[in-house]
Design a protein around this motif. Structure first.
Motif, PDB file in Angstrom:
ATOM      1  N   THR A  15      10.467  95.155  79.080  1.00  0.00           N
ATOM      2  CA  THR A  15      10.433  95.715  77.738  1.00  0.00           C
ATOM      3  C   THR A  15      11.849  96.037  77.301  1.00  0.00           C
ATOM      4  N   ALA A  49      13.660 102.198  72.200  1.00  0.00           N
ATOM      5  CA  ALA A  49      12.468 102.214  71.349  1.00  0.00           C
ATOM      6  C   ALA A  49      12.892 102.061  69.891  1.00  0.00           C
ATOM      7  N   THR A 108      12.111 103.141  66.824  1.00  0.00           N
ATOM      8  CA  THR A 108      11.329 104.171  66.137  1.00  0.00           C
ATOM      9  C   THR A 108      11.624 104.183  64.635  1.00  0.00           C
ATOM     10  N   ALA A 133       1.009 101.758  75.014  1.00  0.00           N
ATOM     11  CA  ALA A 133       1.352 100.875  73.895  1.00  0.00           C
ATOM     12  C   ALA A 133       0.125 100.443  73.097  1.00  0.00           C
ATOM     13  N   GLY A 154       6.832 103.899  70.731  1.00  0.00           N
ATOM     14  CA  GLY A 154       7.780 103.268  71.648  1.00  0.00           C
ATOM     15  C   GLY A 154       8.022 104.141  72.860  1.00  0.00           C
ATOM     16  N   ILE A 155       8.779 103.606  73.812  1.00  0.00           N
ATOM     17  CA  ILE A 155       9.020 104.346  75.051  1.00  0.00           C
ATOM     18  C   ILE A 155      10.377 103.959  75.629  1.00  0.00           C
ATOM     19  N   GLU A 156      11.059 104.926  76.207  1.00  0.00           N
ATOM     20  CA  GLU A 156      12.337 104.687  76.884  1.00  0.00           C
ATOM     21  C   GLU A 156      12.244 105.352  78.253  1.00  0.00           C
ATOM     22  N   THR A 159      11.423 109.808  81.189  1.00  0.00           N
ATOM     23  CA  THR A 159      10.693 108.890  80.326  1.00  0.00           C
ATOM     24  C   THR A 159      10.421 109.620  79.018  1.00  0.00           C
ATOM     25  N   SER A 183       8.427 109.068  75.491  1.00  0.00           N
ATOM     26  CA  SER A 183       7.564 108.241  74.648  1.00  0.00           C
ATOM     27  C   SER A 183       7.520 108.861  73.261  1.00  0.00           C
ATOM     28  N   TYR A 184       7.360 107.998  72.265  1.00  0.00           N
ATOM     29  CA  TYR A 184       7.426 108.427  70.869  1.00  0.00           C
ATOM     30  C   TYR A 184       6.092 108.168  70.185  1.00  0.00           C
ATOM     31  N   THR A 238      20.050 108.341  74.286  1.00  0.00           N
ATOM     32  CA  THR A 238      19.695 107.149  75.048  1.00  0.00           C
ATOM     33  C   THR A 238      20.824 106.149  74.877  1.00  0.00           C
TER      34      THR A 238
END
Lengths: 113, 113
Positions: free
Chosen positions: A4, A8, A10, A43, A50-52, A63, A65-66, B21
């Protein structure tokens, strides 16, 4: 990460972030498979943006996540497969974690010229 | 990390998080020294609550710093030495970054039994 994009994509704020900071315990026992599955499953949730995610060689990871709303986060927290992973998490995979839910109010991005 | 505890000991919400990030570029050129100095300097700022930071072997990293207020974040952003590091950052150290400012509304922690 190879599967991925690292960042993200966003939308403009406001939106929500779940900041999950964790230290892995020694047990592997399906951890990688679970982690990949949770990203895949997240997802598919309504409201996912999104995610980082990063983990270092010492097992310390962050981690983020948005999500569009706190309702979306509540639904994700209650997802049955995710609940099972959460329960397994403290038994097997994590020595400690911190979870913070935050409302993103401002955001900037820059790329090198 | 060896010099600081990995987890930030934050108070009960609300407080603020700066989610940084970033993807490192190839240049070292004082990066490590700067990064350590910025953590040291941030910790001396009024309103600083803590910091959590991870970077993986691919150069992708997430650093979350925690603050009492948006005013504290604004002051930190304007700190002269920090401004110099920010300017140097995109010239030398980062290929891309995302910066998000978020209000932490809820927080949980758990340790393995």
């Amino acid at each position: 990460m190879s599967t991925t994009p690292a960042f993200a994509a966003t939308p403009s704020p406001p939106y929500y972030a779940v900041i999950f900071t964790s230290l892995r315990s020694d047990g592997e026992d399906g951890y990688r498979r679970m982690a990949e599955r949770m990203v895949e499953l997240a997802a598919m949730q309504s409201g996912f943006l999104g995610i980082e995610s990063v983990r270092d060689a010492d097992g310390f990871g962050i981690t983020v996540s948005y999500w569009t709303s706190t309702e979306a986060i509540t639904q994700w927290k209650a997802n049955a497969e995710h609940v099972a992973a959460q329960e397994m998490g403290m038994r097997t995979w994590y020595a400690h974690y911190e979870l913070r839910i935050a409302k993103v109010e401002r955001a900037y991005a820059r790329s090198a010229a």
